[in-house]
Design a protein around this motif. Structure first.
Motif, short mmCIF file in Angstrom:
data_model
loop_
_atom_site.label_atom_id
_atom_site.label_comp_id
_atom_site.label_asym_id
_atom_site.label_seq_id
_atom_site.Cartn_x
_atom_site.Cartn_y
_atom_site.Cartn_z
N ARG A 87 0.83 -1.20 0.00
CA ARG A 87 0.00 0.00 0.00
C ARG A 87 0.87 1.25 0.00
O ARG A 87 0.53 2.26 -0.64
CB ARG A 87 -0.93 0.00 1.22
CG ARG A 87 -1.95 -1.13 1.20
CD ARG A 87 -2.87 -1.07 2.41
NE ARG A 87 -3.69 0.14 2.35
CZ ARG A 87 -3.75 1.03 3.35
NH1 ARG A 87 -3.04 0.87 4.44
NH2 ARG A 87 -4.51 2.09 3.24
N GLY A 91 0.77 3.74 -3.00
CA GLY A 91 0.11 4.96 -2.55
C GLY A 91 0.96 6.21 -2.70
O GLY A 91 0.42 7.32 -2.75
N LYS A 104 1.42 11.26 2.99
CA LYS A 104 0.70 10.08 2.54
C LYS A 104 1.28 8.82 3.17
O LYS A 104 0.53 7.92 3.62
CB LYS A 104 0.78 9.98 1.02
CG LYS A 104 0.03 8.78 0.43
CD LYS A 104 -1.46 8.87 0.68
CE LYS A 104 -2.21 7.73 -0.01
NZ LYS A 104 -3.66 7.80 0.24
N ILE A 108 -0.66 6.16 5.71
CA ILE A 108 -0.82 4.73 5.41
C ILE A 108 -0.40 3.86 6.59
O ILE A 108 -1.07 2.86 6.91
CB ILE A 108 -0.03 4.36 4.14
CG1 ILE A 108 -0.73 4.96 2.90
CG2 ILE A 108 0.09 2.84 3.99
CD1 ILE A 108 0.08 4.84 1.63
#
Length: 224
Positions: A87, A91, A104, A108
């Motif tokens: 991820r 991401g 970000k 996560i």
């Protein structure tokens, strides 16, 4: 991203298990039900005998997959951090601004997890609750140094190092990148725990989440 993740096999160090549970229906059932049972009764009360009774299988069949319940917990933790790493990679891959990429990445690894429907036999939301409550038990053992040499925690460290690299891109002169990121990753688990159980000693609540706190900390430190 969900389409990409659905086609990826989560990798776990093969030294952790005796037989890869992903290769059989029983193995997947062991993983699925162990997550639910640990969440219900806690890892300390969890036994292979109780798991065997739950899934209608002989206790001995579980030992064909894992030597003991500690190795099972290490497996679940490794699977979780490998899933987080995928991820994290996807991401942040298309974000050019390093501060936005850091925000970000922190989100996560610190946000509340919802179940990923692409992994039918694993409920990531419940697994996240186990990581919050039990992850330190994979590390705080007498065998941690030997297990570290065997690569049991490689994926966990890789997640941390990916975020360290982002910080180094922002400010290569910042001397505490490793300590900052390891504090963010493990500290967020503690903040989630406090929010759920000891609410009076954390600012995290239904409105403020650990992601907000750690993004604030990181940006203030790096913008000095």
């Amino acid at each position: 991203m969900q389409t990409i993740l659905s086609n990826i096999k989560i990798q776990v160090n093969n030294k952790i298990y005796v037989k890869d549970p992903e290769t059989s229906a029983l193995g997947k059932k062991i993983i699925n039900q162990s997550i639910l049972l640990i969440d219900e009764i806690g890892f300390d009360n969890f036994t292979f005998k109780k798991l065997g009774e739950r899934i209608g299988s002989n206790e001995s069949s579980l030992y064909r997959y894992f030597e003991n319940k500690h190795k099972l917990l290490v497996y679940l933790s490794s699977w979780y951090w490998s899933w987080i790493e995928y991820r994290l990679v996807f991401g942040t891959s298309n974000i050019d601004n390093n501060f936005e990429k850091l925000k970000k990445a922190i989100t996560i690894v610190t946000e509340k997890i919802v179940d990923d429907e692409n992994t039918e036999h694993i409920n990531e939301n419940v697994l996240n609750k186990i990581i919050i409550a039990e992850f330190t038990k994979t590390l705080h053992t007498k065998e941690v140094d030997d297990e570290n040499k065997e690569g049991f925690f490689l994926i966990y460290k890789r997640v941390i190092n990916r975020i360290i690299n982002i910080i180094n891109e922002i400010n290569p002169e910042y001397p505490f990148a490793k300590s900052l990121v390891s504090t963010i990753v493990e500290g967020s688990l503690h903040q989630h725990f406090l929010r759920d159980h000891l609410k009076t000693i954390t600012d995290c609540n239904e409105i403020i989440n650990p992601s907000d706190f750690y993004i604030d900390v990181a940006l203030k430190v790096l913008k000095k």
